[in-house]
Design an enzyme around this catalytic site. Structure first.
Site, PDB file in Angstrom:
ATOM      1  CD  GLU A 245      -2.364   1.428   2.690  1.00 58.98           C
ATOM      2  OE1 GLU A 245      -2.387   2.603   3.124  1.00 58.98           O
ATOM      3  OE2 GLU A 245      -2.754   0.449   3.349  1.00 58.98           O
ATOM      4  CB  CYS A 282      -3.017   5.624   4.090  1.00 60.81           C
ATOM      5  SG  CYS A 282      -4.117   4.479   4.948  1.00 60.81           S
TER       6      CYS A 282
END
Length: 510
Positions: A245, A282
């Site tokens: 990620e 995020c």
């Protein structure tokens, strides 16, 4: 032999707190991986894995005060945030224990032999097996939920894969504390402690991804760091899956009708989402498309008001603080970019939240404005004023992959009739792994249907790092053709001795 010490650092002061460990040498990484590999067979029984995961959750909860104190000292995220994150972390462990017991993750499929078909079909039985040792690269912004005891570790262990975690340098003491609890949980469950281990150091991370006994890796972090590890995983003599990620802008589109209907509500909500966790999520909305004109102006005014009362915050480390200050300064210096609330340094250790505005036409020029389409880690967002939906679509067309995309729609637009809102849903579906309507992307529910990933560079694969299907990353399918029942794994035998869910087609045997 000279070793490099690993220090715990207080981000509020920049001062070293204590020496926690030493960076792992090549030999120490090798020993950790080999010990994990030797322990893999002990994880095979599902009941043992489920008990281990629940014991780990119980021990982490029992040490909550120590864990939160340690994590706050190393990250400045605050006891409230970290208490919630620990609950999420232990909840993940228990959820994966339940998934192991249920067994649906094995995706058992049985096609019984059918000689009447053309061509005839043989007996086929398929399920999934664990890959082997998994390398986990801990995240900076989630010292628990995406670090040593986090989702990558929990899902890999649930799949039957031992784990070697490369600890993040921002919270080494917390990493050691959590690792000790996981290893204790393993021993209390009758497993070798080496089903989980931790190594420290940049070079150790490279050694780990290259080790021939490592079969897959999970990563949460920057595009630069993740891409380097992804390339190393692909360059091995035997390439391995790398589930990374990386970075995400998480665009938001506010329609003219939504701005006209509830500009103040949207502006206030945006301020809260951008500054949550000092902008270090995020899924922080980093690019917001707002219509030009009075209704959009009202939203911007509400955003200014919402940010006015936000106190300066401390980022996870001084390197990130320096990058935030330099990044916001570079963006604000572009011609045509304004700063209704200027982000940047606040004192020696803190930063202030803010936002930038730019016209969509200027952004579409490219060149130096491309930097506005890159993630800036911290409490800042870019508000793009667009003239019409075509211009908004053109901006969206310039974006790479994202973890999330959010639409703020009016009440009428949510009724689902074909029109501009439906077109926007189609546009953002191509860009992101999670689509949010009339909410905010910060806060990722740990649930079976969750997807936390997206097209590159949001992620390097199409899997999720949150939710029940995260376990699929650490498994591979195997089909058995015409294998006698007595020789099949118990999961695939005709009598289904383990009582697992399975999909069966074809005539009944016997």
């Amino acid at each position: 032999m000279t070793t490099t010490p690993v220090w715990s650092v207080d981000p509020r002061t920049g001062k070293q707190r204590e020496q926690v460990a030493a960076e792992a040498t090549h030999r120490e990484v090798d020993l950790a991986v080999r010990a994990a590999h030797a322990a893999r067979t002990a994880l095979a029984p599902a009941a043992v894995r489920a008990a281990f995961l629940r014991t780990a959750a119980d021990l982490l909860d029992g040490a909550a005060a120590r864990i939160v104190e340690s994590a706050d000292a190393e990250t400045a995220l605050g006891p409230g945030r970290l208490t919630g994150e620990l609950a999420r972390t232990t909840g993940q462990l228990r959820a994966f224990a339940g998934a192991v017991e249920e067994g649906a993750y094995l995706d058992i499929r049985i096609d019984r032999a059918d000689p009447s078909l053309s061509p005839p079909r043989p007996e086929l039985r398929r399920y999934k097996v664990p890959l082997g040792v998994v390398a986990v690269y801990a995240a900076s912004n989630f010292p628990l939920a995406f670090s040593v005891p986090g989702g990558d570790t929990a899902s890999a262990l649930a799949a039957g894969c031992p784990v070697v975690v490369k600890a993040h340098p921002d919270h080494p003491a917390t990493s050691e504390l959590c690792a000790a609890l996981l290893r204790r949980a393993a021993e209390e469950s009758g497993l070798p402690a080496d089903v989980v281990s931790v190594v420290h150091g940049f070079d150790a991370g490279l050694e780990l991804i290259r080790h021939p006994l490592v079969t897959a890796a999970g990563f949460t972090g920057s595009i630069r760091g993740g891409r380097a590890l992804f390339d190393a995983a692909a360059a091995r003599p035997v390439p391995i899956p790398f589930h990374g990620e990386l970075g995400s802008l998480n665009p938001v589109v506010v329609t003219p009708a939504a701005a006209a209907e509830r500009a103040e509500e949207i502006g206030s909500g945006l301020a809260g989402s951008v500054t949550l966790g000092v902008g270090q999520f995020c899924v922080k909305p980093g690019l917001v498309l707002v219509p030009a004109g009075p209704d959009g102006d009202g939203l911007v005014t509400a955003l200014v008001k919402g940010l006015a009362d936000v106190e300066p915050g401390v980022l996870l480390d001084h390197r990130m603080r320096d990058a935030y200050v330099a990044g916001t300064r570079e963006r604000a210096a572009l011609p045509g970019v304004s700063t209704p609330v200027a982000p940047g340094a606040q004192g020696e250790h803190s930063v202030g939240a803010g936002f930038l505005t730019v016209e969509a036409a200027r952004l579409l020029e490219g060149g130096p404005y491309e930097v506005l389409l890159e993630e800036c880690f911290g409490p800042v967002t870019v508000v793009v004023r667009y003239a019409d939906q075509g211009e908004a679509a053109a901006v969206l067309g310039r974006l790479g992959g994202n973890l999330s995309a959010t639409l703020q729609l009016s009440a009428a637009e949510t009724e689902g009739a074909p029109g501009p809102a439906a077109e926007l849903i189609g546009l953002v579906t191509a860009l992101a792994g999670r689509i949010v309507v009339n909410g905010w992307p910060t806060g990722v529910a740990v649930a079976p249907a969750q997807h936390h990933g997206g097209p590159y560079p949001a992620a390097t694969s199409h899997s999720t790092s949150v939710g029940g299907t995260a376990i699929e990353r650490w498994l591979r399918p195997v089909a058995y053709q015409s294998v006698p029942d007595a020789l099949l794994p118990p999961e695939l035998r005709e009598a289904n001795p383990l009582g697992l869910p399975r999909r069966v087609t074809g005539p009944a045997s016997g």
